[in-house]
Design an enzyme around this catalytic site. Sequence first.
Site, PDB file in Angstrom:
ATOM      1  N   GLY A  30       0.782  -1.281   0.035  1.00 16.04           N
ATOM      2  CA  GLY A  30      -0.095   0.013  -0.060  1.00 16.04           C
ATOM      3  C   GLY A  30       0.788   1.321  -0.152  1.00 16.04           C
ATOM      4  O   GLY A  30       0.322   2.139  -0.251  1.00 16.04           O
ATOM      5  N   ARG A  32      14.409   0.502   0.532  1.00 14.76           N
ATOM      6  CA  ARG A  32      14.731  -0.945   1.018  1.00 14.76           C
ATOM      7  C   ARG A  32      15.308  -1.820   0.299  1.00 14.76           C
ATOM      8  O   ARG A  32      14.939  -1.924  -1.088  1.00 14.76           O
ATOM      9  CB  ARG A  32      13.371  -1.387   1.718  1.00 14.76           C
ATOM     10  CG  ARG A  32      12.480  -0.382   2.637  1.00 14.76           C
ATOM     11  CD  ARG A  32      11.557  -1.178   3.309  1.00 14.76           C
ATOM     12  NE  ARG A  32      10.534  -1.942   2.693  1.00 14.76           N
ATOM     13  CZ  ARG A  32       9.299  -2.625   3.167  1.00 14.76           C
ATOM     14  NH1 ARG A  32       9.587  -2.561   4.571  1.00 14.76           N
ATOM     15  NH2 ARG A  32       8.484  -3.008   2.696  1.00 14.76           N
ATOM     16  N   ASP A  39       1.445 -11.338   6.771  1.00 14.55           N
ATOM     17  CA  ASP A  39       2.002 -10.467   5.766  1.00 14.55           C
ATOM     18  C   ASP A  39       3.212  -9.774   6.143  1.00 14.55           C
ATOM     19  O   ASP A  39       4.094  -9.170   5.246  1.00 14.55           O
ATOM     20  CB  ASP A  39       1.111  -9.464   5.174  1.00 14.55           C
ATOM     21  CG  ASP A  39       0.348  -8.666   6.305  1.00 14.55           C
ATOM     22  OD1 ASP A  39      -0.289  -9.210   7.182  1.00 14.55           O
ATOM     23  OD2 ASP A  39       0.644  -7.552   6.603  1.00 14.55           O
TER      24      ASP A  39
END
Length: 629
Positions: free
Chosen positions: A108, A199, A291
């Site tokens: 998201g 990341r 998740d």
Amino acid sequence: WLGALRFDNLALRSLPVDASEEGGPRTVPGACFARVRPSPLQNPRLVAMSLPALALLGLEAPAADPAAAEAEAALFFSGNRVLAGAEPAAHCYCGHQFGSFAGQLGDGAAMYLGEVLGPGGERWEIQLKGAGITPFSRQADGRKVLRSSIREFLCSEAMFHLGIPTTRAGTCVTSDSKVARDVLYDGNPKNERCTVVLRIASTFIRFGSFEIFKPPDEYTGRKGPSVNRNDIRIQMLDYVISTFYPEIQEAYSDNTIQRNAAFFKEITKRTARLVAEWQCVGFCHGVLNTDNMSIVGLTIDYGPFGFMDRYDPEHICNGSDNTGRYAYNKQPEICKWNLGKLAEALVPELPLEISQLILEEEYDAEFEKHYLQKMRKKLGLIQLELEEDSKLVSELLETMHVTAGDFTNIFYLLSSFSVDIDPSKFEDFLEELTSQCASVEELKVAFKPQMDPRQLSMMLMLAQSNPQLFALIGTKANINKELERVEQFSKLQQLTADDLLSRNKRHWKEWLEKYRVRLQKEIKSVGDADAWNTDRVRVMNSNNPKYILRNYIAQNAIEAAENGDFSEVRNVLKLLEHPFQEAENFQEVKEDAEEEGATATAAVCAQETRSRQSYCSKPPLWASELCVT
């Protein structure tokens, strides 16, 4: 500088990508990725970069023009420009959140940029977290703010340098763009700076990636977006195993069930070892949903994480975890539960009776084995492996618990304990050890009642007269904790500092004597006691960090950055790159800061005698045991 990056985006070639170009949040069926575009930010600028992390991508420290390299990093790693070869996409996954299936979740706020080939040919997926809206943003804006981004950036690198498997963070870029956030959840939102973290990991595929095929859940009614698409499940398994577990693919290339079973066994063992590492440094993840579990056994998705200060097995770092599902002492069993959900998600490609047997046979044994091995190193038990060691570790933690000891500092101090220490030095050591335990004043803060007496009385009456209504607004556990808090706070009014110190010393003397006996067994098994002791101290000092990312250290860096001073973040990053070493240069900064009347994070980092402890919603369990007469 960034032109050296070599992209080879294998994931997008191997897994289905959504063909729709529809923008905004939506359900994404039949695909593992959806293409996206980062949303530009106003005036992006670099907060900090981790050169060790960027080196994975083949990027060396910019020697010629560092300022130009920083500006380039800010431009491309904010998402304002897209690198040549990058193919921005958002990953589709589902998840069980706090035990309930939530349906489609997905990236998201994060965006896959692509996979970069490192100097040795290794492949690294790079992501921008906070780069804008994706099809999986739901009601959110796809943005992250400075405080959460700094925390993730620093903790990703801190965990790596502690030797714990983790995703990495290459850069942190902030901007003048603002979004509203209700920081205290009190209805008073404030504008905060949009910030993006680069990341880095071999992959960001997680357990929940395999839950997109889940049929309607019997409890929530929600389902995955790709129900009945077993062909995609097969594609994902083929991609994950051949890319990240090539030795398993090679060994079982002619038997898919055996291959998948070997893969599940390996991720089970990796996960068990990972959570054992967390427990041994006092790390609490905070949101162990399916998740947030990596398919390759990495620590992933740093949200409301926290390192324990005072040892509290029931420590909860997530303020929204009202039931303590993800408390520190629950992490091993929750990770096992999550593996059970992964097992369900692999059916029919791996029959459940096979995966469940693997889970029962492998997980607990691997966790206990790795945990005890690590704890032996932390205690300097390098020569013998005795059955009694497990009890010694348990008794150490119980002593920490009842004396409210600082988890990190006490382990660090133990390397200076000697078997043949003379009585006067033993008293000095005991004094130093007990200085790491909670004071009476800290206990009073921990046990200060949270409810107005009238409110508590009303809740007690309601629990008796109308249990159904009471269940809607409170729990018996919370009421019992408040009653305990009231009782112990009253007892604390009569407890003196001398009484507390005497009690703490008694507890530590008892455990240190057991530790001494165990070390003597080590000495008897070696020929050279001096050489053994040198090795013992070396092993302990390489397994017990002096520095961890305590909440107040991160907060000081955040506050400085919010005021435009990024040097604090960079100072802390340097400190965390060498967590096992004394940082003399930070002591010098401390002195300079005191002269100038400043409050540098570096100065706080150097003060490792005592650490702050914040008590948000409940007193730790150790505090009640401390006060019981």
